[in-house]
Design an enzyme around this catalytic site. Structure first.
Site, PDB file in Angstrom:
ATOM      1  N   SER A 118       0.846  -1.196   0.000  1.00 41.19           N
ATOM      2  CA  SER A 118       0.000   0.000   0.000  1.00 41.19           C
ATOM      3  C   SER A 118       0.883   1.247   0.000  1.00 41.19           C
ATOM      4  O   SER A 118       1.654   1.442  -0.923  1.00 41.19           O
ATOM      5  CB  SER A 118      -0.942  -0.018   1.211  1.00 41.19           C
ATOM      6  OG  SER A 118      -1.833   1.075   1.176  1.00 41.19           O
ATOM      7  N   THR A 119       0.811   2.077   1.038  1.00 37.98           N
ATOM      8  CA  THR A 119       1.577   3.326   1.086  1.00 37.98           C
ATOM      9  C   THR A 119       3.077   3.056   0.930  1.00 37.98           C
ATOM     10  O   THR A 119       3.648   2.260   1.668  1.00 37.98           O
ATOM     11  CB  THR A 119       1.332   4.053   2.423  1.00 37.98           C
ATOM     12  OG1 THR A 119      -0.065   4.144   2.659  1.00 37.98           O
ATOM     13  CG2 THR A 119       1.936   5.442   2.397  1.00 37.98           C
ATOM     14  N   HIS A 166      -2.744  -0.920  -3.245  1.00 37.44           N
ATOM     15  CA  HIS A 166      -3.867  -0.013  -2.993  1.00 37.44           C
ATOM     16  C   HIS A 166      -3.699   1.241  -3.846  1.00 37.44           C
ATOM     17  O   HIS A 166      -2.774   2.014  -3.634  1.00 37.44           O
ATOM     18  CB  HIS A 166      -3.923   0.385  -1.513  1.00 37.44           C
ATOM     19  CG  HIS A 166      -4.241  -0.760  -0.598  1.00 37.44           C
ATOM     20  ND1 HIS A 166      -3.971  -0.714   0.749  1.00 37.44           N
ATOM     21  CD2 HIS A 166      -4.817  -1.959  -0.824  1.00 37.44           C
ATOM     22  CE1 HIS A 166      -4.364  -1.844   1.312  1.00 37.44           C
ATOM     23  NE2 HIS A 166      -4.877  -2.628   0.372  1.00 37.44           N
ATOM     24  N   MET A 177      -0.023   1.045   5.191  1.00 37.03           N
ATOM     25  CA  MET A 177      -0.735   1.428   6.404  1.00 37.03           C
ATOM     26  C   MET A 177      -1.780   0.377   6.745  1.00 37.03           C
ATOM     27  O   MET A 177      -2.357  -0.249   5.866  1.00 37.03           O
ATOM     28  CB  MET A 177      -1.418   2.774   6.148  1.00 37.03           C
ATOM     29  CG  MET A 177      -1.731   3.614   7.362  1.00 37.03           C
ATOM     30  SD  MET A 177      -2.363   5.206   6.794  1.00 37.03           S
ATOM     31  CE  MET A 177      -0.952   5.807   5.864  1.00 37.03           C
ATOM     32  N   ASP A 216      -4.178  -4.772   6.213  1.00 39.18           N
ATOM     33  CA  ASP A 216      -4.696  -5.560   5.101  1.00 39.18           C
ATOM     34  C   ASP A 216      -3.681  -6.625   4.697  1.00 39.18           C
ATOM     35  O   ASP A 216      -2.505  -6.329   4.508  1.00 39.18           O
ATOM     36  CB  ASP A 216      -5.005  -4.642   3.910  1.00 39.18           C
ATOM     37  CG  ASP A 216      -5.703  -5.370   2.771  1.00 39.18           C
ATOM     38  OD1 ASP A 216      -6.361  -6.384   3.037  1.00 39.18           O
ATOM     39  OD2 ASP A 216      -5.589  -4.902   1.624  1.00 39.18           O
TER      40      ASP A 216
END
Length: 391
Positions: free
Chosen positions: A211-212, A238, A331, A334
């Site tokens: 993600s991030t 993401h 973050m 998940d």
């Protein structure tokens, strides 16, 4: 108090953003910048906690300013421009250079800034928690690893297939191949051989969730994967709709292994990386003959994510010991629930370590739950993947 520097060539936008941040009890506007050169100077002078950075500016554009900032005085950066929606390539380049996140100016209309106010404030609050490191664009693309398969076994591909692979890739399986130099950003990339099938996509499968900080992390990992990796790779990053195609195209242009945005009902091939499209969950299902295919859906978000890593991990857990799973910077948590299922069926798991994560959230959840078979720094994850596939 979060000190923010606002970089935008529009005086009206600088005023709107300044008023927005000044209304918040936890923000302070450290200053404003009117172009890229001014931004670099203000970052060094004011040392803000976070920077909102426009892309299209005079004197020096936002991407050039970002490259200098991340090399000389790195800090969390949120790309903030009308181009982040229409010019997705620019956004992906910014993320690869080290920007933490991005947001668009409500389709370019500054009169609609209130519609994204909450999102911008939240992203800035989260960005200051991110761990940013010095980035040198000249060394961003690494030399690919060499994949040396084990000696042929009865279950392996027939000799004719091996000869065909050699013809297509220029790699002699079982021997150390000669790796072509990765083309520079200014030179046109050499034509890449088409992905080939090793027994309907290869016995193993690699699944990556991030993600991030993911676009930059994926660049580090995917550019090091060998083009003759004898299995497919599926990725959930993401990212909103429209941006994953640009991410896939960029990674494909700088990698030896082939990279594309995944399509529904697509058969997974060896030497091919598939990135889940934004706004679509991605699953992997077996097909007759031992192959596997990709299934896309727009079922409700899971944990506020679509695509969700947990959805992909849940679907690939069925492949048990033939699965190599990887969880990287991001973050939240998940992927943790899906990783539990992967470990229960005998799959192998690799987690990115804390020092090299932009945000140590998703890998932390997996490590804290005791689900990681190994924890590696970002620069060693591609190596860990190749080693796991070779076993």
């Amino acid at each position: 108090m979060i000190r923010v520097l606002i970089a935008d060539d529009s005086a009206f936008m600088r005023k709107i953003l300044s008023d927005m941040f000044n209304k918040q009890s936890d923000f302070e506007v450290a200053g404003t910048a009117i172009n890229g050169q001014d931004t670099v100077e203000k970052v060094k002078q004011l040392k803000p906690d976070v920077l909102t950075l426009d892309i299209t500016m005079p004197v020096m554009n936002g991407l050039d300013a970002l490259a200098i900032i991340m090399e000389e005085c790195p800090l969390p950066v949120i790309m903030f421009s009308s181009l982040t929606q229409r010019g997705t390539d620019a956004t992906i380049r910014a993320l690869a250079l080290g920007a933490v996140d991005f947001i668009s100016k409500a389709g370019g209309s500054i009169s609609k800034i209130d519609t994204i106010e909450d999102e911008l404030l939240e992203k800035c609050r989260e960005a200051v928690k991110a761990k940013v490191t010095r980035t040198r664009p000249s060394s961003a693309v690494s030399k690919p690893l060499v994949f040396t398969p084990k000696p042929a076994e009865p279950s392996g591909p027939p000799a004719t297939k091996r000869i065909e692979v050699k013809r297509r890739t220029g790699l002699v399986l079982g021997q150390k191949p000669v790796i072509n130099k990765v083309p520079s950003a200014t030179a046109p990339p050499a034509k890449k051989p088409a992905a080939v099938s090793f027994g309907n996509g290869g016995k193993k499968l690699v699944a990556i969730g991030t993600s991030t900080g993911g676009p930059q992390a994926l660049q580090s990992v995917i550019t090091r994967l060998p083009g003759n990796l004898p299995c497919g790779v599926v990725i959930v990053q993401h990212m909103p709709a429209g941006f994953t195609k640009s991410l896939a195209d960029r990674l494909d242009s700088i990698s030896e292994i082939s990279v594309k945005e995944a399509e529904h009902d697509e058969i997974i091939k060896a030497g091919q990386v598939y990135i889940a499209p934004g706004n679509y969950h991605m699953r992997v299902a077996p097909v007759a003959g031992g192959g596997r295919k990709i299934l896309l859906s727009q079922e409700p978000p899971v944990g506020n994510h679509r695509p969700a890593v947990n959805v992909m991990f849940d679907s690939v857990a069925q492949f048990g010991k033939d699965l190599v799973s990887v969880i990287m910077t991001g973050m939240g948590c998940d992927g943790c629930e899906g990783m539990k299922k992967i470990k229960a069926t005998g799959g192998y798991s690799i987690a990115q370590d804390e020092p090299t994560c932009v945000v140590y959230g998703m890998p932390k959840a997996v490590v804290d739950a005791g689900l990681a078979d190994e924890v590696r720094p970002l620069g060693k994850i591609a190596e860990a993947i190749v080693e796991a596939v070779q076993r």
